[in-house]
Scaffold this motif. Structure first.
Motif, PDB file in Angstrom:
ATOM      1  N   THR A   2       0.840  -1.195   0.000  1.00 47.01           N
ATOM      2  CA  THR A   2       0.000   0.000   0.000  1.00 47.01           C
ATOM      3  C   THR A   2       0.878   1.249   0.000  1.00 47.01           C
ATOM      4  O   THR A   2       1.839   1.344   0.762  1.00 47.01           O
ATOM      5  N   SER A 162      -8.200  10.269  -7.372  1.00 51.27           N
ATOM      6  CA  SER A 162      -8.351   9.167  -6.419  1.00 51.27           C
ATOM      7  C   SER A 162      -9.788   8.677  -6.334  1.00 51.27           C
ATOM      8  O   SER A 162     -10.037   7.487  -6.110  1.00 51.27           O
ATOM      9  N   LEU A 163     -10.734   9.579  -6.500  1.00 49.39           N
ATOM     10  CA  LEU A 163     -12.144   9.207  -6.405  1.00 49.39           C
ATOM     11  C   LEU A 163     -12.733   8.758  -7.737  1.00 49.39           C
ATOM     12  O   LEU A 163     -13.880   8.320  -7.792  1.00 49.39           O
ATOM     13  N   SER A 184      -4.425   6.670   0.265  1.00 42.74           N
ATOM     14  CA  SER A 184      -3.772   5.363   0.352  1.00 42.74           C
ATOM     15  C   SER A 184      -4.180   4.570  -0.877  1.00 42.74           C
ATOM     16  O   SER A 184      -5.362   4.525  -1.225  1.00 42.74           O
ATOM     17  N   ARG A 189      -6.186   1.533  -7.026  1.00 41.33           N
ATOM     18  CA  ARG A 189      -7.361   1.993  -6.288  1.00 41.33           C
ATOM     19  C   ARG A 189      -6.907   2.871  -5.125  1.00 41.33           C
ATOM     20  O   ARG A 189      -6.000   2.507  -4.378  1.00 41.33           O
ATOM     21  N   TRP A 190      -7.561   4.025  -4.968  1.00 43.37           N
ATOM     22  CA  TRP A 190      -7.176   4.977  -3.927  1.00 43.37           C
ATOM     23  C   TRP A 190      -8.322   5.228  -2.959  1.00 43.37           C
ATOM     24  O   TRP A 190      -9.482   5.257  -3.340  1.00 43.37           O
ATOM     25  N   ASN A 191      -7.967   5.420  -1.691  1.00 44.00           N
ATOM     26  CA  ASN A 191      -8.915   5.853  -0.675  1.00 44.00           C
ATOM     27  C   ASN A 191      -8.478   7.229  -0.172  1.00 44.00           C
ATOM     28  O   ASN A 191      -7.290   7.558  -0.178  1.00 44.00           O
TER      29      ASN A 191
END
Length: 203
Positions: A2, A162-163, A184, A189-191
């Motif tokens: 990550t 990211s979204l 992260s 894939r991002w949060n």
């Protein structure tokens, strides 16, 4: 592995207070007294990181310096190039070029100022983020963590990417001075964790 990216917005400065497009000719955009005091109050309160970067603008370089971060200026984190609007306030530009401002606010592909379009900015920032998730591991417990003192428009573009949002979402994101926006990411894939004040960060 990550990847964690901690974006830090610059402390309040003369250009930020005036809603000015970057630094004008001869304008070094210094942090004002309040911004300087706030940055000094949270100096050296950051976790270890595998990489430290900074947008190559005066206010970001100075913020990183005051925060005690020996960060590398990164051209890929340069603010959006604003062409002939550089150094002018939004009110000045809106009065002189109302149609240009309207196009800039409504069409991410437009660049009425002769500089960089927001669509190009989003592509640039998104590419940089995605290359971070393909980097190899670091040999210590800081691996996977990146700290970047970055211009608000860079942080906005990173959040949009990211979204997986449309570029029009750029205008609905407010990045306040000297705050943290954290991403992260893993496998593309991002949060998002946004808006934490710097004083909440533990070293």
């Amino acid at each position: 592995m990550t990847t964690r990216v901690m974006f830090i917005s610059p402390a309040i400065s003369t250009a930020l207070r005036a809603a000015r497009f970057g630094e004008g000719a001869g304008d070094q955009d210094e942090l004002d007294a309040i911004g300087l005091r706030q940055a000094e109050a949270v100096r050296e309160t950051f976790p270890r990181a595998a990489a430290l970067y900074v947008s190559p603008s005066r206010r970001c370089l100075r913020t990183a310096e005051v925060l005690g971060l020996d960060a590398e200026p990164l051209p890929g984190l340069a603010p959006c190039a604003m062409g002939r609007w550089q150094g002018r306030t939004l009110d000045e530009v809106a009065a002189a070029e109302p149609q240009g401002v309207a196009a800039w606010l409504s069409d991410p592909a437009s660049s009425p100022h002769g500089g960089e379009s927001l669509l190009t900015l989003h592509t640039r920032v998104g590419h940089w983020l995605d290359t971070l998730t393909t980097a190899g591991p670091e040999p210590d417990d800081s691996r996977g963590r990146v700290i970047a003192v970055a211009e608000p428009d860079i942080i906005r573009a990173a959040v949009v990417h990211s979204l997986g949002a449309t570029p029009q979402a750029f205008w609905r994101i407010d990045v306040r001075p000297l705050t943290i926006t954290e991403l992260s990411g893993r496998d593309g894939r991002w949060n998002l964790l946004s808006g934490r004040p710097l004083h909440s960060v533990a070293p």
